[in-house]
Design a protein around this motif. Sequence first.
Motif, PDB file in Angstrom:
ATOM      1  N   GLN A  45      43.196  43.413  44.201  1.00  0.00           N
ATOM      2  CA  GLN A  45      42.563  44.665  43.780  1.00  0.00           C
ATOM      3  C   GLN A  45      42.407  44.658  42.272  1.00  0.00           C
ATOM      4  OE1 GLN A  45      44.394  48.872  43.731  1.00  0.00           O
ATOM      5  NE2 GLN A  45      43.058  48.923  45.527  1.00  0.00           N
ATOM      6  N   ILE A  46      41.188  44.950  41.817  1.00  0.00           N
ATOM      7  CA  ILE A  46      40.912  45.105  40.389  1.00  0.00           C
ATOM      8  C   ILE A  46      40.855  46.594  40.086  1.00  0.00           C
ATOM      9  CG2 ILE A  46      39.341  44.595  38.490  1.00  0.00           C
ATOM     10  CD1 ILE A  46      38.228  42.275  40.114  1.00  0.00           C
ATOM     11  N   SER A  47      41.696  47.058  39.177  1.00  0.00           N
ATOM     12  CA  SER A  47      41.669  48.444  38.715  1.00  0.00           C
ATOM     13  C   SER A  47      40.993  48.468  37.356  1.00  0.00           C
ATOM     14  CB  SER A  47      43.087  49.019  38.613  1.00  0.00           C
ATOM     15  OG  SER A  47      43.720  49.005  39.872  1.00  0.00           O
ATOM     16  N   LYS A  48      39.876  49.187  37.258  1.00  0.00           N
ATOM     17  CA  LYS A  48      39.060  49.214  36.042  1.00  0.00           C
ATOM     18  C   LYS A  48      39.220  50.577  35.378  1.00  0.00           C
ATOM     19  CE  LYS A  48      35.684  47.995  38.798  1.00  0.00           C
ATOM     20  NZ  LYS A  48      34.359  47.626  39.363  1.00  0.00           N
ATOM     21  N   TYR A  49      39.821  50.586  34.190  1.00  0.00           N
ATOM     22  CA  TYR A  49      40.193  51.827  33.521  1.00  0.00           C
ATOM     23  C   TYR A  49      39.160  52.220  32.467  1.00  0.00           C
ATOM     24  CZ  TYR A  49      44.843  51.331  35.581  1.00  0.00           C
ATOM     25  OH  TYR A  49      45.908  51.213  36.455  1.00  0.00           O
ATOM     26  N   THR A  50      38.588  53.421  32.610  1.00  0.00           N
ATOM     27  CA  THR A  50      37.823  54.031  31.539  1.00  0.00           C
ATOM     28  C   THR A  50      38.766  54.913  30.735  1.00  0.00           C
ATOM     29  OG1 THR A  50      37.195  56.027  32.762  1.00  0.00           O
ATOM     30  CG2 THR A  50      35.813  54.056  33.078  1.00  0.00           C
ATOM     31  N   LYS A  51      38.237  55.740  29.854  1.00  0.00           N
ATOM     32  CA  LYS A  51      39.102  56.646  29.082  1.00  0.00           C
ATOM     33  C   LYS A  51      39.759  57.690  29.979  1.00  0.00           C
ATOM     34  CE  LYS A  51      37.153  56.482  24.420  1.00  0.00           C
ATOM     35  NZ  LYS A  51      36.489  57.277  23.345  1.00  0.00           N
ATOM     36  N   THR A  52      39.061  58.077  31.053  1.00  0.00           N
ATOM     37  CA  THR A  52      39.554  59.201  31.865  1.00  0.00           C
ATOM     38  C   THR A  52      39.724  58.887  33.336  1.00  0.00           C
ATOM     39  OG1 THR A  52      37.283  59.994  32.215  1.00  0.00           O
ATOM     40  CG2 THR A  52      38.471  60.886  30.319  1.00  0.00           C
ATOM     41  N   GLN A  53      39.218  57.734  33.805  1.00  0.00           N
ATOM     42  CA  GLN A  53      39.251  57.452  35.227  1.00  0.00           C
ATOM     43  C   GLN A  53      39.641  56.004  35.483  1.00  0.00           C
ATOM     44  OE1 GLN A  53      35.072  58.954  35.869  1.00  0.00           O
ATOM     45  NE2 GLN A  53      35.996  59.913  37.648  1.00  0.00           N
ATOM     46  N   VAL A  54      39.931  55.726  36.747  1.00  0.00           N
ATOM     47  CA  VAL A  54      40.182  54.348  37.162  1.00  0.00           C
ATOM     48  C   VAL A  54      39.394  54.083  38.433  1.00  0.00           C
ATOM     49  CG1 VAL A  54      42.288  55.022  38.394  1.00  0.00           C
ATOM     50  CG2 VAL A  54      41.951  52.636  37.760  1.00  0.00           C
ATOM     51  N   PHE A  55      38.714  52.936  38.471  1.00  0.00           N
ATOM     52  CA  PHE A  55      37.917  52.545  39.620  1.00  0.00           C
ATOM     53  C   PHE A  55      38.506  51.267  40.215  1.00  0.00           C
ATOM     54  CE2 PHE A  55      35.215  54.888  36.726  1.00  0.00           C
ATOM     55  CZ  PHE A  55      34.586  55.792  37.570  1.00  0.00           C
ATOM     56  N   HIS A  56      38.455  51.167  41.538  1.00  0.00           N
ATOM     57  CA  HIS A  56      39.082  50.031  42.224  1.00  0.00           C
ATOM     58  C   HIS A  56      38.039  49.172  42.930  1.00  0.00           C
ATOM     59  CE1 HIS A  56      43.032  51.687  41.426  1.00  0.00           C
ATOM     60  NE2 HIS A  56      42.644  52.846  41.937  1.00  0.00           N
ATOM     61  N   GLU A  57      38.327  47.882  42.930  1.00  0.00           N
ATOM     62  CA  GLU A  57      37.458  46.912  43.604  1.00  0.00           C
ATOM     63  C   GLU A  57      38.360  45.904  44.311  1.00  0.00           C
ATOM     64  OE1 GLU A  57      34.063  43.604  42.316  1.00  0.00           O
ATOM     65  OE2 GLU A  57      34.569  45.260  40.951  1.00  0.00           O
ATOM     66  N   ASN A  58      38.108  45.652  45.593  1.00  0.00           N
ATOM     67  CA  ASN A  58      38.939  44.744  46.385  1.00  0.00           C
ATOM     68  C   ASN A  58      38.180  43.459  46.700  1.00  0.00           C
ATOM     69  OD1 ASN A  58      41.268  46.548  46.728  1.00  0.00           O
ATOM     70  ND2 ASN A  58      39.857  47.805  47.896  1.00  0.00           N
ATOM     71  N   LEU A  59      38.864  42.331  46.501  1.00  0.00           N
ATOM     72  CA  LEU A  59      38.235  41.027  46.707  1.00  0.00           C
ATOM     73  C   LEU A  59      39.222  40.046  47.326  1.00  0.00           C
ATOM     74  CD1 LEU A  59      36.558  40.672  43.203  1.00  0.00           C
ATOM     75  CD2 LEU A  59      35.319  41.063  45.325  1.00  0.00           C
ATOM     76  N   GLY A  60      38.680  38.980  47.906  1.00  0.00           N
ATOM     77  CA  GLY A  60      39.513  37.890  48.402  1.00  0.00           C
ATOM     78  C   GLY A  60      39.788  36.884  47.295  1.00  0.00           C
ATOM     79  N   LYS A  61      40.736  35.986  47.532  1.00  0.00           N
ATOM     80  CA  LYS A  61      41.151  35.048  46.490  1.00  0.00           C
ATOM     81  C   LYS A  61      40.015  34.130  46.054  1.00  0.00           C
ATOM     82  CE  LYS A  61      44.778  31.788  45.208  1.00  0.00           C
ATOM     83  NZ  LYS A  61      46.078  31.183  45.549  1.00  0.00           N
TER      84      LYS A  61
END
Length: 383
Positions: A45-61
């Motif tokens: 899981q990649i957690s992508k942080y902006t100044k106010t939010q976090v967005f998630h992206e799920n991927l395989g190896k």
Amino acid sequence: MNELEQYIKMMVDADVKKMIISNPTRNTNEFKKLVVEIKSGAKYQISKYTKTQVFHENLGKKDIASRCYELTEGLFKQINGMSDSEEHIILISKKGKATYKVKKKADDKVVLNKKALEGKKNYILEEGMKIPPLVDMGVFTSDGSVVKSKYDKYKQINRFIEILDDEISQGNITKLNVIDFGCGKSYLTFVVYYYLTKIKNIEVNMIGLDLKESVIKNCNEAAKKYGYDNLHFELGDINGYKTPFDVDMVITLHACDTATDFALYNAVMWNAKMIFSVPCCQHELNKQIKTEDLNILSRYGIIKERFCALATDAIRANILECQGYKTQILEFVDFDNTPKNLLIRAVRRPTTPKSKIESAKKEIESMIQEFGFAPTLYNLLMK
């Protein structure tokens, strides 16, 4: 495959458990940092942080290295990857030249046994307890020992439980209905449920709310795995949620900006007996502040930001006093190690003297007049 992408692949192949992509090349970058974690098996899981939010992206190896490269190239200057015994570091120069090095970690897997904890504070969540969520967090080993590198997080979690325990232990509580707004990954929700049911032996009905469907699905699966039968997670907005029961306790951690106000508003409307709120990202008053006599508080950016955050929570606390709650603002270290370290604890009084309500209201209105504020919670509850 260029040098940077090759290094990222080497890092992934080294079985790092966590990668932190940081040091943005520009202040205008959408994302301020990225955190990559193994969720289960070959899923990341990649957690992508902006100044106010976090967005998630799920991927395989097989896809994670190339995706991290896409998100890093030209945008970030550093990647740190942590395995059990090593730290892998990629540094990227202004010209895009990447270097890779590996450092041995100083015995991060050493645990603190009971002898090592002698003389230290006695915590409610003691070492040796079998608390599955803390094992999944990496705070406890499978036998209940504290992992040395996670000791600070262990103290932070206990601090929150202590704040709850101060109120829970005041009366003979046998049953509680609890709402947790913005529960996120919900490890804390699980720990609170464990504390209430296993340590305090309270019959609990608990609902965690979040706006992310994947989070809700994963949390319900975890609750089932832990055998937490009366803990459920639902997809829902903080504002306008209809509860299936009379609410005794409301928990809200890091609800961003005015979302905290809507959470507090709902808690008051439900006549909740206890409220525990850790606010986050208080931008509202920062945009509104306008004063003639106290410009010194708004002249310097960081002073303005901190003053407005403190003013926001002071106004919230006073509004809760006006609504019949005994309210405190306590120092609290949050779980992401951010400066947002204040917690509002409000407990409903049997009765509140009219003089106290009038005094609290006058203080709010004086601040609103002085600084030109129009706080959301004031508009919701006091007008």
